[in-house]
Design a protein around this motif. Structure first.
Motif, short mmCIF file in Angstrom:
data_model
loop_
_atom_site.label_atom_id
_atom_site.label_comp_id
_atom_site.label_asym_id
_atom_site.label_seq_id
_atom_site.Cartn_x
_atom_site.Cartn_y
_atom_site.Cartn_z
N ALA A 40 24.79 8.63 106.36
CA ALA A 40 23.88 7.57 106.81
C ALA A 40 24.63 6.25 106.80
CB ALA A 40 22.66 7.49 105.90
N THR A 41 24.43 5.43 107.84
CA THR A 41 25.11 4.14 107.92
C THR A 41 24.06 3.04 108.10
OG1 THR A 41 25.46 4.46 110.30
CG2 THR A 41 27.26 5.07 108.84
N PHE A 42 24.13 2.03 107.24
CA PHE A 42 23.19 0.92 107.24
C PHE A 42 23.91 -0.38 107.54
CE2 PHE A 42 19.06 2.19 105.24
CZ PHE A 42 19.32 3.56 105.11
N ASP A 43 23.44 -1.07 108.59
CA ASP A 43 23.84 -2.46 108.77
C ASP A 43 23.38 -3.25 107.54
OD1 ASP A 43 24.46 -5.00 110.18
OD2 ASP A 43 22.27 -5.22 110.13
N ASN A 44 24.00 -4.38 107.29
CA ASN A 44 23.66 -5.16 106.09
C ASN A 44 22.78 -6.38 106.39
OD1 ASN A 44 24.00 -5.64 103.21
ND2 ASN A 44 25.17 -7.44 103.84
N ASP A 45 23.32 -7.38 107.09
CA ASP A 45 22.57 -8.63 107.31
C ASP A 45 21.34 -8.38 108.19
OD1 ASP A 45 24.37 -10.63 106.02
OD2 ASP A 45 25.78 -9.85 107.49
N GLY A 46 20.16 -8.65 107.66
CA GLY A 46 18.92 -8.45 108.41
C GLY A 46 18.38 -7.03 108.31
N THR A 47 19.18 -6.12 107.75
CA THR A 47 18.73 -4.73 107.58
C THR A 47 18.55 -4.41 106.10
OG1 THR A 47 19.84 -4.03 109.62
CG2 THR A 47 19.29 -2.30 108.02
N LEU A 48 19.52 -4.79 105.29
CA LEU A 48 19.41 -4.55 103.85
C LEU A 48 19.10 -5.82 103.08
CD1 LEU A 48 22.38 -2.04 103.22
CD2 LEU A 48 19.94 -1.56 102.97
N TRP A 49 19.46 -6.98 103.65
CA TRP A 49 19.10 -8.23 102.99
C TRP A 49 18.93 -9.33 104.04
CZ3 TRP A 49 23.64 -10.36 99.44
CH2 TRP A 49 24.71 -10.77 100.23
N LEU A 149 17.95 -11.21 97.10
CA LEU A 149 17.22 -11.24 98.37
C LEU A 149 17.49 -10.01 99.24
CD1 LEU A 149 17.37 -15.07 98.92
CD2 LEU A 149 15.39 -13.68 98.26
N THR A 150 17.62 -8.86 98.58
CA THR A 150 17.70 -7.58 99.29
C THR A 150 16.28 -7.10 99.58
OG1 THR A 150 17.75 -6.37 97.20
CG2 THR A 150 19.87 -6.97 98.17
N TYR A 151 16.16 -6.26 100.59
CA TYR A 151 14.84 -5.75 100.97
C TYR A 151 14.49 -4.50 100.14
CZ TYR A 151 15.68 -8.74 105.06
OH TYR A 151 15.96 -9.80 105.89
N GLY A 152 13.44 -4.61 99.33
CA GLY A 152 13.05 -3.53 98.43
C GLY A 152 12.85 -2.19 99.12
N PRO A 153 12.08 -2.14 100.24
CA PRO A 153 11.86 -0.84 100.87
C PRO A 153 13.15 -0.21 101.41
CG PRO A 153 10.21 -2.43 101.58
CD PRO A 153 11.26 -3.20 100.82
N LEU A 269 15.28 0.74 113.49
CA LEU A 269 15.54 -0.64 113.87
C LEU A 269 14.52 -1.53 113.15
CD1 LEU A 269 17.28 -2.41 115.87
CD2 LEU A 269 15.28 -2.31 117.40
N VAL A 270 15.01 -2.32 112.20
CA VAL A 270 14.11 -3.20 111.44
C VAL A 270 13.73 -4.40 112.30
CG1 VAL A 270 13.92 -4.70 109.42
CG2 VAL A 270 15.13 -2.50 109.23
N HIS A 271 12.42 -4.63 112.43
CA HIS A 271 11.92 -5.75 113.24
C HIS A 271 11.35 -6.83 112.31
CE1 HIS A 271 9.03 -7.22 116.65
NE2 HIS A 271 10.11 -7.96 116.55
N HIS A 272 11.93 -8.03 112.48
CA HIS A 272 11.50 -9.15 111.63
C HIS A 272 10.26 -9.81 112.24
CE1 HIS A 272 15.06 -9.18 108.92
NE2 HIS A 272 15.55 -8.50 109.94
#
Lengths: 311, 311
Positions: A40-49, A149-153, A269-272
């Motif tokens: 699994a690959t996760f972008d960081n800025d805006g995805t994890l924090w 300021l990381t995203y808990g979910p 895709l995380v939507h802000h």
């Protein structure tokens, strides 16, 4: 007891995640994926924090540039030192706005300025400086140190995947070594599993004759963004991911790469869209949001899918 | 039951290895190193498997060049295609001899020729081709497929370290993606833990619209040799190793880098002094052998320290 997705609201996204993970991990099931291939690959800025009002690393870089400009007047007649020293918000704002529109030239000037002032320091010294910044500088809006300021979910999702035998990597458009300073503490992701952009390095020996890896001022190509993400993923992992998560146009190629797997795959895709608890913006993500339905990417609504935002 | 060093003869080298591993893994001991920092890096050619009469990967490359020269007459008027097509052993021998003396120009011409003829193929297609080669082409002297020509005592050492909580990486001056084709089978080292030299890559989509990572003809700089090894180790792992093993002058910087650790460290230098069971040569390792005593590296004598050579 394995991690659960307790911070996620019930709904199609949470269901899709659980269904997918169940499918690929069910022993003797038709879609079982062996652990070595559960990448699994996760972008960081805006995805994890957090990535607003600007990338956290950019704030760190601006401080390095400001410090250098304060100490060396000779730097102040050229960019990015001039703009930072003179607090020229028009220049800085344009650099950020251009980047969101697909023109990275202003941000590139800033990044190369940072690389210039940090040239020659050891990778250990850089990491210590980043760690100090992330632990002690507060975000102006949320009044918390950046490392909180990381995203808990999303962190919960990382752990849920790890507990199901996934190898979870960060693939940041930002600096690999920047994130290595806290990835183990905040995400429980080993530093060898952080992929990202970087300067190049030189081998050297210090005054005591101890071998050191030193930062250069040159930016390594390609950066880990857009079409560079699948390239970096291949370089570091050597396998195509079956799950990828991003939030911006810079993640399009990575999401497509994961969905091109011959095995079952999932793209998120995380939507802000949560002005109340975080921010609401599509800027820099317009193409990705437009592609999501036709490409079969699940759009994660911060507002609807998350019980809380921060960890 | 953890792996033992059964193929190693009792003596100072085996003792040094066991003493070191015991020191850094003894709970509550003064030299305990936490598992996350138990990093070991192993050179590949000449350290983990055969490198004579020429690098195994070079044999693979020569076949690719010969195939291209046979198919495309237009290539035959320039090197390396001319020499390979005409079986010009003087040119080929000089390239190898120059390399051992520190002049890589001939080998570089060969490597760039290989990169040229393999340009544009997917990383998966390259891997399939390498796997076929390693399983089906026999070494002329030992009459065995190349994949069977790993050194038994060294593979045993890899497993002994893994069983003691070490993360063991390969750091090959040769091609990372070449070794990834069989690293999991022959060493039980995951492909993400193979560091090595490489071409650069391009992102593309195939005729079916599936995203692919494609080989370019450009060699990525620096190559993973000499001063490039600590740089590659930092890039991939982000931590300095506490144990490193090599056999040639190209490993000097890596061995020094490991010995520069603030924690206890061990450096091993494999010496090919076994004409009867393998080969006897110092060529390309003269500086390393000379440095070993003053740098505190343990020299591993194939003849004296190994009960058997091949796995």
């Amino acid at each position: 007891m394995p991690a659960q997705l307790g911070s996620w609201n019930d709904g199609p996204v949470k269901n899709a995640i659980i269904d997918f993970v169940t499918r690929v991990t069910t022993p003797n099931g038709p879609d079982l994926v062996p652990p070595a291939e559960r990448i699994a690959t996760f972008d960081n800025d805006g995805t994890l924090w957090l990535e607003k009002p600007m990338y956290i690393q950019l704030e760190h870089g601006l401080r390095a540039i400001a410090k250098a400009a304060a100490e060396k007047p000779g730097l102040r007649d050229r960019q990015p030192f001039k703009a930072v020293y003179e607090k020229d918000m028009a220049w800085l704002g344009k650099a950020a706005a251009d980047y969101a529109k697909g023109d990275p030239s202003g941000i590139f000037t800033l990044v190369t300025g940072v690389a210039e002032v940090l040239e020659g320091i050891t990778v250990e010294a850089f990491e210590a400086d980043v760690l100090d910044f992330l632990c002690n500088v507060q975000d102006a809006h949320f009044k918390k140190p950046y490392r909180l300021l990381t995203y808990g979910p999303m962190v919960e999702l990382v752990h849920y995947l790890q507990d199901n035998g996934f190898q979870v990597y960060i693939t940041s458009g930002g600096g690999r070594d920047f994130m290595r300073a806290i990835c183990e503490e905040v995400y429980e992701i080993p530093r060898s599993m952080v992929i990202g952009s970087s300067v190049t390095f030189k081998y050297g020996e210090d005054a005591q004759g101890v071998p050191q890896v030193l930062r250069s001022r040159e930016i390594e190509q390609p950066i880990d963004d857009g079409p560079g993400k699948p390239v970096h993923i291949h370089r570091t992992i050597g396998r195509r991911p079956i799950l990828a998560a991003g939030n911006s146009d810079g993640d399009i190629h990575m999401l497509k790469y994961a969905r091109g797997h011959r095995r079952p795959s999932l793209a998120l895709l995380v939507h802000h869209d949560d002005a109340e608890r975080e921010y609401c913006y599509d800027s820099g993500s317009e193409k990705a949001l437009q592609l999501a339905p036709q490409e079969g990417w699940m759009v994660v609504s911060m507002q609807q899918d998350w019980k809380k935002v921060f960890a």
